[in-house]
Design a protein around this motif. Structure first.
Motif, PDB file in Angstrom:
ATOM      1  N   GLU A 320     -13.228   4.120  10.393  1.00 34.54           N
ATOM      2  CA  GLU A 320     -13.035   4.921   9.196  1.00 34.54           C
ATOM      3  C   GLU A 320     -11.832   4.431   8.389  1.00 34.54           C
ATOM      4  O   GLU A 320     -11.841   4.469   7.153  1.00 34.54           O
ATOM      5  N   TRP A 495     -16.884  11.619  14.335  1.00 37.06           N
ATOM      6  CA  TRP A 495     -16.649  11.916  12.918  1.00 37.06           C
ATOM      7  C   TRP A 495     -15.155  11.908  12.645  1.00 37.06           C
ATOM      8  O   TRP A 495     -14.387  12.506  13.383  1.00 37.06           O
ATOM      9  N   LYS A 496     -14.740  11.200  11.615  1.00 33.27           N
ATOM     10  CA  LYS A 496     -13.335  11.087  11.227  1.00 33.27           C
ATOM     11  C   LYS A 496     -12.458  10.603  12.387  1.00 33.27           C
ATOM     12  O   LYS A 496     -11.349  11.077  12.604  1.00 33.27           O
ATOM     13  N   ALA A 528     -20.915   6.512   5.110  1.00 35.40           N
ATOM     14  CA  ALA A 528     -19.869   7.180   5.888  1.00 35.40           C
ATOM     15  C   ALA A 528     -19.897   6.701   7.333  1.00 35.40           C
ATOM     16  O   ALA A 528     -20.967   6.447   7.899  1.00 35.40           O
ATOM     17  N   GLY A 623     -22.296   8.657  -2.682  1.00 30.71           N
ATOM     18  CA  GLY A 623     -20.896   8.435  -2.352  1.00 30.71           C
ATOM     19  C   GLY A 623     -19.920   9.007  -3.368  1.00 30.71           C
ATOM     20  O   GLY A 623     -18.706   8.861  -3.213  1.00 30.71           O
TER      21      GLY A 623
END
Length: 627
Positions: A320, A495-496, A528, A623
């Motif tokens: 990320e 995620w993240k 993502a 996006g």
């Protein structure tokens, strides 16, 4: 000598295969390099098998002394190796005065800071084990992490005082509390002590270190260093055991494998409660004499400015981070740095070359390896997109393998003999590693909870009677043995930069929603990294108060675990054993064009859920909408 002889024989065999079997040099040469690196690492482990991490750090202090060890970007404060040693000695001596002994556990709950390293290092000097708790956790998850480690005390940063006040009454009365940082006696829980004055009044003399020297045959009960929590399918975070030998192995493998040097300056903007930040990053300082720049929190806008300011030559990342940097407006500082290597995992192949070209970073040091796994990989020769390599010519030297799994249930597929079926090139499979407890590269130390450990081990994998670690990750191998990350199995998604347990999220949401049925899964969002959380909520009466739900969610879950999408439906499908069926929901994703149920999106700019219509969906997919 025997190991080096084996290496020489394997090298000779590789050349024979090249000459007589016509195998390409592209396949042969990396194999030689990888085997050499693996055996060099093993040799170092054997040479240093009587050393704990504090003893290895003592050698660094003796060698580097006044050289800068840590720089905290938040204040610019610099600690030399000697100053870090003095601070950790104060910590050790204070704990001895307070009656802490070898084998005790102390939870460490604070944001990134140089103190963080000095605290767990000081604990390790007297055999006290640190439980490194994710500073994003709150309420039940926080209490769980403290309790499962059997911590006798919690050292928390003043910035997390409110979080400690929320759970203080839920922890045992015997758990001591120490606050590091700014002191406000009116805000801290009753009975809390201020750490800094206590340390200032304590000696910097070297404490007597316990006789906890390890060997590759030592019991895991005798050489624990600290615990790192990892989310899993059981609901709450699991405490993975990190022993001294594992810490050394993880730090040394990337140091020698990627040809780092003591003169390098490493930029560490990853959380220190994770193995990437605290072992792969800080480990280069403690063991190999590098200077590590610690940042409180990653900042895309200040990333390259920091690298220039502190003359960094190596930067750490997760996938990320690379994407966030690419999303920043172009500026001159992108090319004015001295960074020669980006070290980390999760860099997607689709942006790999764009990242290296735009920011002029010649080497991507991509690796694979969870905190507790025994099947680490490294992309040591800068192969675009690969997370690692394992020779297809001599795979038995490092027994890891991709094995076939059922893509619906993720269960291992076995042959007629009951043994797992290996994958060929291009076939996705779960990565597994054979467990050999007396081998430092192949042992599995597991978790504090034995049942959690058992779930990560399978029998009869390589052959009848053996056991292997299940990584939970699906990878794909090419014709030469390079591995490429594909997906994460089971009920955990990423995620993240964090692992999210669907079971934990489902339990929390159900509690907040008066025990309604909730199904959580990760859905892919174009552009993502990882998967965004999507919660399907059974609410036939439409009684959910979204505003109240949003407020409650902020207190109950860390930001990365909060569902990005909500789906309200009359009921959720269940199996005969009352397990939720998620396959259809994973496939449908969050597209209002194919889903008739009401959909909502967590708008981070507004801090609340808004209705997800076709126009908003189009903005997310393109996006334009920030996630």
């Amino acid at each position: 000598c025997v190991r080096m002889l084996r290496l020489a024989c394997s090298t000779a065999l590789l050349f024979v295969l090249r000459l007589f079997a016509g195998l390409p040099w592209l396949q042969v040469l990396p194999s030689i390099v990888i085997f050499f690196l693996v055996y060099v690492t093993i040799s170092f482990l054997h040479l240093r098998e009587r050393n704990t991490i504090p003893k290895l750090f003592a050698k660094s202090v003796k060698k580097y002394g006044d050289k800068t060890a840590l720089i905290f970007e938040g204040t610019g404060e610099k600690w030399s190796f000697k100053e870090l040693d003095d601070y950790s000695n104060r910590v050790a001596n204070l704990l001895l005065q307070r009656g802490f002994t070898e084998g005790d556990v102390i939870a460490l709950f604070m944001e990134n800071h140089s103190q963080y390293v000095g605290l767990w290092l000081g604990m390790a000097k007297i055999g006290v084990e640190a439980a490194l708790i994710n500073f994003n956790l709150r309420l039940e998850a926080l209490v769980h992490c403290v309790n499962i480690s059997s911590a006798r005390a919690v050292v928390f940063g003043s910035e997390l005082t409110d979080a400690m006040c929320e759970v203080h009454s839920s922890m045992g009365k015997t758990v001591k509390l120490l606050c590091a940082g700014e002191w406000d006696p009116k805000r801290v829980p009753e009975g809390t002590e201020h750490l800094e004055p206590l340390l200032e009044a304590t000696s910097t003399n070297q404490p007597r270190q316990p006789d906890r020297s390890f060997t590759v045959f030592s019991s895991i009960l005798l050489d624990r260093l600290f615990y790192i929590y990892t989310s899993g399918t059981t609901g709450m975070p699991k405490a993975a055991i990190v022993v001294h030998s594992r810490y050394y192995r993880m730090a040394a493998l990337v140091y020698y494998g990627f040809r780092m040097k003591p003169e390098d300056v490493l930029y560490d903007c990853l959380p220190l409660y994770h193995s990437a930040g605290n072992i792969v990053g800080v480990g280069q300082c403690l063991i190999h004499g590098m200077t590590a720049v610690i940042r409180k929190k990653f900042s895309a806008s200040k990333f390259w400015d920091d690298c220039i300011k502190y003359n960094c030559t190596i930067v750490q990342y997760i996938g990320e981070i690379c994407r966030y940097l690419l999303n920043q407006p172009k500026k001159d500082t992108e090319h004015q740095h001295k960074v020669r290597m980006a070290l980390g995992n999760g860099l997607r192949q689709s942006i790999w070359e764009e990242f290296t070209t735009r920011f002029n970073v010649p080497q991507i040091a991509e690796f694979y390896g969870a905190t507790e796994c025994n099947c680490s990989l490294g992309n040591f020769d800068n192969k675009t997109g690969a997370c690692g390599f394992n020779s297809r010519i001599l795979p038995f030297f490092y027994p890891i393998r991709l094995v076939k799994v059922d893509e619906e249930t993720m269960e291992l597929i076995r042959g007629p003999d009951g043994v797992c079926i290996p994958c060929g090139p291009g076939e996705p499979g779960q990565l597994v590693g054979r467990i050999i407890q007396n081998d430092p590269l192949r042992r599995f130390d597991g978790y504090v909870n034995q049942s959690a450990s058992n779930k990560k081990v399978a029998q009869d994998v390589f052959k009848k009677g053996d056991s292997a670690y299940l990584s939970g990750d699906v990878l794909v191998m090419d014709d030469y043995g390079y591995m490429y990350f594909k997906d994460r199995t089971g009920d955990t998604f990423r995620w993240k930069g964090e692992n999210v347990s669907t079971t934990e999220v489902e339990g929390t949401l159900s509690r907040l929603l008066d025990m309604k049925d909730v199904v959580e899964n990760g859905v892919e969002v174009p552009g993502a990294e990882g998967k965004a959380g999507m919660a399907a909520i059974a609410d036939p009466d439409r009684s959910t108060d979204l505003a109240k739900f949003s407020r409650d969610l902020e207190k109950a879950l860390p930001p990365y675990a909060r569902p990005v999408f909500l789906r309200f439906l009359p009921e959720v499908n269940k199996t005969g054993t009352f397990k939720f069926q998620k396959t259809d929901m994973r496939r449908e994703g969050f597209d209002p064009n194919v889903i008739s149920d009401k959909l909502y999106f967590l708008d981070c700019t507004k801090g609340q859920y808004v209705e997800l219509n076709v126009e908003l969906h189009r903005s997310i997919v393109s996006g334009k909408q920030k996630l």
